[in-house]
Scaffold this motif. Sequence first.
Motif, mmCIF file in Angstrom:
data_model
loop_
_atom_site.group_PDB
_atom_site.id
_atom_site.type_symbol
_atom_site.label_atom_id
_atom_site.label_comp_id
_atom_site.label_asym_id
_atom_site.label_seq_id
_atom_site.Cartn_x
_atom_site.Cartn_y
_atom_site.Cartn_z
ATOM 1 N N ASN A 320 0.831 -1.202 0.000
ATOM 2 C CA ASN A 320 0.000 0.000 0.000
ATOM 3 C C ASN A 320 0.866 1.252 0.000
ATOM 4 O O ASN A 320 0.609 2.210 -0.726
ATOM 5 C CB ASN A 320 -0.917 -0.006 1.221
ATOM 6 C CG ASN A 320 -2.074 0.965 1.078
ATOM 7 O OD1 ASN A 320 -2.612 1.142 -0.007
ATOM 8 N ND2 ASN A 320 -2.462 1.588 2.174
ATOM 9 N N TRP A 356 -7.825 -1.059 -4.859
ATOM 10 C CA TRP A 356 -6.980 -1.354 -3.705
ATOM 11 C C TRP A 356 -7.526 -0.712 -2.434
ATOM 12 O O TRP A 356 -7.462 -1.282 -1.352
ATOM 13 C CB TRP A 356 -5.560 -0.884 -3.987
ATOM 14 C CG TRP A 356 -4.576 -1.352 -2.951
ATOM 15 C CD1 TRP A 356 -3.780 -0.599 -2.165
ATOM 16 C CD2 TRP A 356 -4.300 -2.703 -2.590
ATOM 17 N NE1 TRP A 356 -3.028 -1.375 -1.347
ATOM 18 C CE2 TRP A 356 -3.321 -2.684 -1.588
ATOM 19 C CE3 TRP A 356 -4.787 -3.934 -3.028
ATOM 20 C CZ2 TRP A 356 -2.823 -3.826 -1.010
ATOM 21 C CZ3 TRP A 356 -4.284 -5.087 -2.449
ATOM 22 C CH2 TRP A 356 -3.321 -5.021 -1.456
ATOM 23 N N MET A 360 -8.242 -2.493 1.107
ATOM 24 C CA MET A 360 -7.628 -2.061 2.360
ATOM 25 C C MET A 360 -8.661 -1.586 3.367
ATOM 26 O O MET A 360 -8.424 -1.606 4.574
ATOM 27 C CB MET A 360 -6.607 -0.940 2.093
ATOM 28 C CG MET A 360 -5.380 -1.407 1.320
ATOM 29 S SD MET A 360 -4.580 -2.854 2.062
ATOM 30 C CE MET A 360 -4.069 -2.175 3.636
#
Length: 364
Positions: A320, A356, A360
């Motif tokens: 990340n 993403w 997350m």
Amino acid sequence: MSKHNELRAQHGEPAFKPYFLRYLATKGVDESAWAQAWNSWHTRMDADKSGQLWARFNAAQTALTMQAHFGDVADMSQEVRGGLTLDMFARLSAEASQPGVDFDGLLARHGVGMAVWNSGRDAWNQAMSQDTMHKITTQYGQLYAKYNPAHVAAMQAQAAQMIANRAAVSAQEEEPEVEYTVESALAELQSPVPRTRWHAAHLLAQKIQTELEGDRARQRQALAACVPQLLEALDRHDKETVSSAEAAARDLVELGQTGDEAKGAVTRCLLRGREHLATAQAAFAPIQNKNVPERIYLQSEIQDYTSLVETLEEILADWNDAGADADEASAPSVGGDRTADDEGLAAKAAGARSWWDKIMSLFR
């Protein structure tokens, strides 16, 4: 040593350490004195060529370990299966092992018919074969030893002889290890056994970065064969192969496999790992302070899954952060002209970030 292992099963690594130090303090010693005592006894036992000291130590430690891990298991000696109590089954088995025994006469003395013996023997043997925690087998062994003390002495003497022979065995020339090659790993990737495939993939991942470095063609071939197995390990591992999943995640990172497929597999594995860890911790809590064998297995499971979860969280966090850094580096300068290509790349980057970010968000 038995208390060391008992506290480790009760509190896990490394949390057991303060408890062990407090236990040592109750005996008037500190960790340094304990280590010195252990080393001294180790040296003394190794010097005993008869093996008797090691055998006596092992027997004493086994007895203490049994108490530490089985002390709170309910007494099953009077439980009946197939018409026989566990106590009677163990007693008849122990007495029947004596030389020259008349088995029919033995059964008659104890008032047990042959039919009851056969049904009881079969029932208890079946129960022990299904006793994954070894509760029945442990109590059977203790009862057998009670009724056949000569057997215990013989086993201790045999253990001493085996220990005495260790030096001669270790002095023998060891066979050379068979070299594990890339071809060996590729062959094992075809195994029907998942554990074997995943282990081969792990070893192949290491060879891709070492032995095959500089050979692009073979690297690509090995990578194409290796990565699917690493992804499979993340998705299909069980509690017996947790370490394979953890190794697979690390291998994907080292091989530069940071695409959506790898991230998705790591994310799914983390979610499943967290769920399994919570389940194991909930099952462990009621027995943490009980001397039962389940505590050993659950503590080991908790340790394995804790390591897996921590590793995967670290990997996802690094990915990340790397994605955020890449976005910042590729952003156009303020006031600069944006071409159609820039717009297309920006749209793709935004889409990737959106995907993403959704992943997350599951961990926030």
